[in-house]
Design a protein around this motif. Structure first.
Motif, mmCIF file in Angstrom:
data_model
loop_
_atom_site.group_PDB
_atom_site.id
_atom_site.type_symbol
_atom_site.label_atom_id
_atom_site.label_comp_id
_atom_site.label_asym_id
_atom_site.label_seq_id
_atom_site.Cartn_x
_atom_site.Cartn_y
_atom_site.Cartn_z
ATOM 1 N N VAL A 26 0.819 -1.208 0.000
ATOM 2 C CA VAL A 26 0.000 0.000 0.000
ATOM 3 C C VAL A 26 0.855 1.261 0.000
ATOM 4 C CG1 VAL A 26 -1.716 1.296 1.313
ATOM 5 C CG2 VAL A 26 -1.911 -1.178 1.135
ATOM 6 N N ASN A 27 2.008 1.244 0.660
ATOM 7 C CA ASN A 27 2.765 2.475 0.908
ATOM 8 C C ASN A 27 4.023 2.648 0.070
ATOM 9 O OD1 ASN A 27 1.410 3.752 3.488
ATOM 10 N ND2 ASN A 27 1.543 1.552 3.893
ATOM 11 N N SER A 28 4.426 1.628 -0.687
ATOM 12 C CA SER A 28 5.639 1.793 -1.483
ATOM 13 C C SER A 28 5.415 2.804 -2.595
ATOM 14 C CB SER A 28 6.087 0.449 -2.067
ATOM 15 O OG SER A 28 5.112 -0.060 -2.951
ATOM 16 N N ILE A 29 6.441 3.546 -2.910
ATOM 17 C CA ILE A 29 6.395 4.605 -3.922
ATOM 18 C C ILE A 29 7.267 4.195 -5.095
ATOM 19 C CG2 ILE A 29 6.988 7.016 -4.412
ATOM 20 C CD1 ILE A 29 6.368 7.677 -1.532
ATOM 21 N N ALA A 30 6.749 4.352 -6.304
ATOM 22 C CA ALA A 30 7.507 4.014 -7.509
ATOM 23 C C ALA A 30 8.537 5.098 -7.791
ATOM 24 C CB ALA A 30 6.569 3.854 -8.695
ATOM 25 N N ILE A 31 9.785 4.702 -7.974
ATOM 26 C CA ILE A 31 10.850 5.626 -8.371
ATOM 27 C C ILE A 31 10.878 5.674 -9.892
ATOM 28 C CG2 ILE A 31 13.331 6.057 -8.329
ATOM 29 C CD1 ILE A 31 13.482 4.696 -5.650
ATOM 30 N N VAL A 32 10.691 6.849 -10.443
ATOM 31 C CA VAL A 32 10.656 7.009 -11.894
ATOM 32 C C VAL A 32 11.779 7.930 -12.346
ATOM 33 C CG1 VAL A 32 8.174 6.594 -12.042
ATOM 34 C CG2 VAL A 32 8.998 8.917 -11.741
ATOM 35 N N HIS A 33 12.320 7.645 -13.516
ATOM 36 C CA HIS A 33 13.294 8.498 -14.171
ATOM 37 C C HIS A 33 12.713 8.971 -15.493
ATOM 38 C CE1 HIS A 33 17.055 6.749 -11.914
ATOM 39 N NE2 HIS A 33 16.201 7.355 -11.114
ATOM 40 N N MET A 34 13.115 10.150 -15.909
ATOM 41 C CA MET A 34 12.674 10.678 -17.190
ATOM 42 C C MET A 34 13.607 10.175 -18.278
ATOM 43 S SD MET A 34 10.082 12.256 -16.151
ATOM 44 C CE MET A 34 9.584 12.972 -17.706
ATOM 45 N N LYS A 35 13.023 9.727 -19.396
ATOM 46 C CA LYS A 35 13.813 9.191 -20.495
ATOM 47 C C LYS A 35 13.397 9.832 -21.796
ATOM 48 C CE LYS A 35 15.328 4.848 -22.607
ATOM 49 N NZ LYS A 35 15.261 3.379 -22.550
ATOM 50 N N VAL A 76 12.414 9.885 -25.422
ATOM 51 C CA VAL A 76 11.858 8.907 -26.351
ATOM 52 C C VAL A 76 12.640 8.931 -27.655
ATOM 53 C CG1 VAL A 76 9.799 8.199 -27.613
ATOM 54 C CG2 VAL A 76 9.592 9.132 -25.320
ATOM 55 N N ASP A 77 13.129 10.109 -28.052
ATOM 56 C CA ASP A 77 13.844 10.255 -29.316
ATOM 57 C C ASP A 77 15.243 9.663 -29.227
ATOM 58 O OD1 ASP A 77 11.635 11.643 -30.218
ATOM 59 O OD2 ASP A 77 12.421 13.566 -29.506
ATOM 60 N N GLY A 78 15.966 10.063 -28.177
ATOM 61 C CA GLY A 78 17.360 9.640 -28.076
ATOM 62 C C GLY A 78 17.572 8.394 -27.262
ATOM 63 N N VAL A 88 11.686 21.553 -26.655
ATOM 64 C CA VAL A 88 10.376 21.408 -27.297
ATOM 65 C C VAL A 88 10.359 20.190 -28.205
ATOM 66 C CG1 VAL A 88 8.734 22.489 -28.863
ATOM 67 C CG2 VAL A 88 9.908 23.876 -27.163
ATOM 68 N N MET A 89 11.476 19.970 -28.937
ATOM 69 C CA MET A 89 11.521 18.897 -29.917
ATOM 70 C C MET A 89 11.735 17.529 -29.280
ATOM 71 S SD MET A 89 10.907 20.349 -32.709
ATOM 72 C CE MET A 89 11.308 19.026 -33.844
ATOM 73 N N CYS A 90 12.307 17.495 -28.088
ATOM 74 C CA CYS A 90 12.618 16.224 -27.442
ATOM 75 C C CYS A 90 11.416 15.709 -26.656
ATOM 76 C CB CYS A 90 13.816 16.397 -26.511
ATOM 77 S SG CYS A 90 14.287 14.882 -25.664
ATOM 78 N N SER A 91 10.965 14.486 -26.973
ATOM 79 C CA SER A 91 9.854 13.883 -26.251
ATOM 80 C C SER A 91 10.396 13.046 -25.103
ATOM 81 C CB SER A 91 9.034 12.989 -27.196
ATOM 82 O OG SER A 91 8.524 13.753 -28.274
ATOM 83 N N VAL A 92 9.777 13.174 -23.950
ATOM 84 C CA VAL A 92 10.232 12.437 -22.781
ATOM 85 C C VAL A 92 9.084 11.620 -22.221
ATOM 86 C CG1 VAL A 92 12.009 14.115 -22.188
ATOM 87 C CG2 VAL A 92 9.738 14.368 -21.228
ATOM 88 N N GLU A 93 9.429 10.566 -21.513
ATOM 89 C CA GLU A 93 8.444 9.746 -20.825
ATOM 90 C C GLU A 93 9.015 9.290 -19.498
ATOM 91 O OE1 GLU A 93 7.558 6.227 -23.000
ATOM 92 O OE2 GLU A 93 9.641 5.585 -23.169
#
Length: 543
Positions: free
Chosen positions: A320-329, A331-333, A350-355
């Motif tokens: 219930v309490n664990s938090i997901a650690i996310v990094h930005m990546k 998408v283009d490179g 602007v041109m670089c897409s991230v997820e």
């Protein structure tokens, strides 16, 4: 590696070479040149002097001397610039003190315990920084990311010397996770059926064995048990094992080797409302985890009867309490973006897409106390495994501080948000975005108007109805209109009011119905459009 610009990898390689052969002049020279490239001139000068003392050829000595003169000159120039900068600061340049935020854990009628601010917080203020109690990498990133700092693993990874399963980006991360291991020249790893490693022979010392005041505990040590159970069990179960092992190690350091029950994390769990299948699963995993821990600690501990039940509750708390650690990546490179990697120009951003890429999950004791909102006023991000929270808007004193557990208004509609939160966290959200109907809830997943010049939306659904038989409508996040829905026959009439409020249209004949544009009331054949959409989705899935 140095000539390819892989400076960190080159530095690690030099360190390993020097640890194998401390009189290897080329490794000292190359490390000095890398430190110079990293502008660590003091370290570079030291390394080059050592290399000069070890070099035996006259040509080699001459080359090192030339490089050393250039680096000494650079070092002198940097020192002069540094002194002039410090003189300017002493002359009276203002020093900005960071804004201090005072947080308090308090209870509210709707959401129970949560964090709030005792002072006014301005936008973009850093309000909380915390390292995890325990963290674990997710299975999909085990071969591509460091198992301690969770950054992308380099080509020259460092393995755990005991089980060789986890990979680390550096010797430092390896020592943090496994502990400081010193090797005797006459010994090597020995395996037997009872214990993976003879600690006395290896001279193995982890931070949990150094002092009773040690803050860092080698989180992976107990998982090197021969059966590699940490590579088989789910991530949240391994995370529970790390929390339990940390609790046991701290008791052993303080001399409390008595019977072990379990840590009291003071976090919520939903064991009482879990399904029978979920409860059975938790009990089975708790038994397996307890046996794995018993195998590692062997006769060091005695276990109480309630140890198993405490472990079951711990597993429920982790879920219930664990938090997901996310990094930005990018998408283009394909490269992960961290705070140290910025964009060179505004157009690049602007041109670089991230997820967002989920790389790990962790337990943050204070971070777990922040409640959820589908329209949060706190933004969560991570640097390595450290949690950072910043305000996204002006927050009044005494206001709750809320972050997003995943679902947010504008990304999911009301029903999807409620379903996701109920399935994963066992609660129904009562935030402002869920107690009132937002424009995004009306138009999300809608079709475009068939008329090319109209920017309106055509919805498949009708209207949202709450238990109190009325719906709240939010206008641009400010004005709120409560529309009564006493019976189904009045849905069309009230939806018409909603449309007039949203689109500022006073047309008496305006209709907000399924299949009609909410702006110009142009009609769309929903059955035909949905069939076309299904065929397109089927073709996409076939590829």
């Amino acid at each position: 590696m140095h000539k390819l610009g892989l400076l960190k990898q080159c530095l690690r390689d030099c360190n390993r070479a020097i640890s194998v052969s401390s009189n290897y002049a080329k490794a000292w020279y190359r490390r000095g040149m890398v430190n110079a490239s990293l502008k660590k001139y003091s370290s570079a000068i030291h390394d080059l002097k050592v290399a000069l003392s070890m070099e035996v050829t006259s040509s080699g000595k001459s080359n090192i001397e030339q490089e050393l003169k250039l680096i000494l000159l650079k070092h002198r120039n940097v020192n002069e610039v540094g002194r002039s900068s410090s003189d300017c600061q002493d002359a009276g340049l203002p020093h900005t003190e960071p804004h201090k935020v005072v947080l308090e854990c308090a209870s509210t009628p709707n959401k129970g315990r949560g964090m709030m601010s005792l002072n006014v917080i301005s936008p973009a203020s850093l309000i909380h920084v915390e390292d995890p109690l325990a963290a674990i990498i997710i299975k999909s990133c085990r071969e591509t990311h460091c198992h301690y700092c969770f950054s992308e693993a380099p080509a020259d990874v460092v393995f755990c010397p005991l089980c060789t399963i986890p990979v680390y980006c550096s010797k430092e991360c390896q020592e943090q996770a496994v502990g400081d291991i010193s090797w005797n020249q006459d010994t090597s790893l020995e395996f037997n059926s009872h214990h993976l490693v003879d600690n006395a022979k290896l001279g193995l010392t982890s931070t949990r064995c150094k002092t009773s005041n040690s803050k860092q505990i080698a989180e992976h040590m107990h998982e090197c048990g021969g059966a590699h159970w940490a590579a088989v069990l789910p991530a949240d179960i391994v995370l529970a094992g790390r929390v339990m092992a940390q609790y046991i190690d701290k008791r052993l350091l303080t001399g409390k080797s008595s019977a072990i029950s379990g840590p009291n994390l003071d976090l919520v769990h939903h064991y009482d409302i879990d399904s029978p299948t979920s409860k059975l699963e938790s009990h089975i995993y708790a038994i397996v985890l307890l046996l794995c821990l018993q195998k590692y600690y062997r006769s060091d501990l005695s276990w109480r009867e309630e140890s198993l039940s405490q472990l079951v509750l711990l597993i429920c708390q982790i879920k219930v309490n664990s938090i997901a650690i996310v990094h930005m990546k990018s998408v283009d490179g394909g490269q992960e973006l961290t705070e140290s990697k910025g964009y060179s120009t505004a157009s690049d951003a602007v041109m670089c897409s991230v997820e967002q890429i989920r790389v790990a999950q962790a337990i943050y004791m204070s971070g777990s106390l922040f409640n959820h909102s589908c329209r949060p006023n706190v933004h969560t991000y991570f640097h390595s495994r450290t949690l950072f929270l910043r305000s996204t808007e002006y927050i009044e004193s005494g206001s709750p501080l809320e972050l997003s557990y995943g679902p947010q208004a504008g990304e999911m509609d009301l029903l999807e948000r409620q379903k996701s939160l109920q399935e994963n966290y066992k609660f129904s959200c009562r935030c402002s975005s869920c107690s009132e109907l937002n424009l995004s809830d009306l138009v999300i997943d809608s079709f475009c108007c068939p008329r090319s010049f109209c920017l309106g939306a055509v919805s498949e659904s009708t209207c949202y109805r709450s238990e109190e038989n009325f719906v709240h409508v939010s206008l641009n996040g400010s004005a709120v209109c409560k529309l009564s829905l006493p019976d189904v026959s009045k849905v069309d009439e009230d939806m018409e009011k909603v449309g007039k409020l949203f689109f500022r249209n006073d047309d008496a004949d305006l209709k907000i119905d399924p299949g009609y544009c909410m702006s110009c009331r142009s009609q769309l054949d929903l059955s035909s459009v949905v069939a076309t959409l299904d065929r397109a989705a089927s073709k996409i899935n076939s590829y």
